[in-house]
Design an enzyme around this catalytic site. Structure first.
Site, PDB file in Angstrom:
ATOM      1  CD  GLU A 149      -0.055   7.275   5.287  1.00 37.37           C
ATOM      2  OE1 GLU A 149       0.976   7.159   5.960  1.00 37.37           O
ATOM      3  OE2 GLU A 149      -0.482   6.370   4.542  1.00 37.37           O
ATOM      4  CG  ASP A 191      -1.801   1.227   1.314  1.00 36.68           C
ATOM      5  OD1 ASP A 191      -2.714   1.325   0.484  1.00 36.68           O
ATOM      6  OD2 ASP A 191      -1.584   2.083   2.183  1.00 36.68           O
ATOM      7  CB  SER A 192       0.285   4.777  -0.762  1.00 37.60           C
ATOM      8  OG  SER A 192      -0.836   5.024   0.078  1.00 37.60           O
ATOM      9  CB  CYS A 204      -2.797   0.719  -2.575  1.00 41.40           C
ATOM     10  SG  CYS A 204      -2.801   2.456  -3.069  1.00 41.40           S
ATOM     11  CB  CYS A 225      -9.089   5.066   0.159  1.00 44.56           C
ATOM     12  SG  CYS A 225      -7.395   5.389   0.726  1.00 44.56           S
ATOM     13  CG  HIS A 269      -4.919   5.466   4.006  1.00 44.02           C
ATOM     14  ND1 HIS A 269      -4.488   4.859   2.857  1.00 44.02           N
ATOM     15  CD2 HIS A 269      -3.807   5.899   4.647  1.00 44.02           C
ATOM     16  CE1 HIS A 269      -3.167   4.924   2.801  1.00 44.02           C
ATOM     17  NE2 HIS A 269      -2.736   5.541   3.868  1.00 44.02           N
TER      18      HIS A 269
END
Length: 281
Positions: A158, A15-16, A79, A190, A192
């Site tokens: 993040e 994932d990012s 992701c 997403c 996240h």
């Protein structure tokens, strides 16, 4: 593939940054005998505002690292932006099965709705790619889809800020089309976004079902491991030997100490031994 065949090679996942940890958690819980290698590309996050070509380049670099350095038996693109940018080319170029989180999430979304009014929220890159729109259309479900991009959500996650007043104000603005459409099921497009579930629910209403693709993706992987008749053009997959305890490695391309700290809060103690990626900036 025979029923008694076992393959103890790890599952690779990337994932990012931290969002894919929701997928990693689902795999660890559902497939405890499987080894896992997770790459968080925190040195280059967020992927959402980047061009799809650039994201595809990152995805192929990480995928090649997982295949060459760790000999993974399955690659999970955890992701949504990377899946929208590179899932097809990764499947075409790699000799291991590759799965994303978009299709499992859509299948769960269309099962969850009762009114037929559904929504998807994602990064600018994912929404702009049309990947979810195409996946919903391909499902054949008779639903009315509303899609909204949510720039800024990833950055808040993040930074470890998931329930502040600033996040709530941003959510009210970005989710206005979802609220106006009166959806009854909303896919968090997403990985996240599950960390913002409380804020999202406060804005869209508690009667809206939030759908996360993490669990669904893990269930599909489990089914793949026990499918004795894969499609002719798909490599065979086998589960790890029963009764073993899987190991879990975590790799970051950015600040490893921060990855360990925030990752441990989001996922658990497995992040304590996180390593630095060989391509770290």
């Amino acid at each position: 593939m025979t029923a008694d065949r076992a393959d103890d090679r790890p599952i690779g996942m990337f994932d990012s940054g931290f969002g894919g940890l929701t997928v990693a958690r689902a795999f660890i819980d559902l497939l405890p005998e499987e080894d896992l290698v997770y790459v968080g590309d925190t040195g280059r996050y967020p992927y959402g505002p980047r061009s799809l070509d650039q994201v595809a380049g990152f995805a192929h670099e990480i995928a090649r690292y997982l295949v060459d350095a760790h000999d993974v038996k399955l690659l999970v693109v955890a992701c949504n932006t990377a899946a929208a940018a590179a899932l097809g080319t990764l499947r075409a170029q790699l000799d291991v099965p590759v799965m994303g989180v978009i299709d499992p999430g859509v299948r769960s979304l269309v099962r969850a709705t009762e009114t037929g009014r559904v929504g998807v929220i994602g990064t600018v890159g994912t929404v702009g790619s049309g990947a979810y729109q195409r996946a919903v259309e391909s499902s054949g479900a008779a639903v009315d889809l509303t899609v909204a991009a949510c720039p800024g959500f990833v950055e808040f996650v993040e930074s470890g800020e998931t329930d502040s007043d600033q996040v709530h104000v941003l959510a009210e603005r970005l989710l206005a089309p979802i609220v106006e459409a009166k959806v009854d099921a909303l896919l968090l497009g997403c990985t996240h976004y599950p960390y913002l579930a409380r804020t999202i629910t406060d804005v869209v209403g508690r009667d809206v079902v939030l759908v996360s693709s993490a669990d669904e993706t893990a269930f599909e992987a489990l089914a793949m491991f026990h499918d004795r008749s894969p499609a002719p053009d798909e490599p065979a997959l086998a589960p790890a030997a029963p009764g073993r305890t899987g190991t879990h490695r975590f790799v970051s391309s950015g600040d490893v100490e921060r990855f360990r700290d925030l990752g441990a809060r989001l996922l658990g103690p497995e992040l304590a031994a996180a390593e630095r990626a060989p391509w770290s900036p």
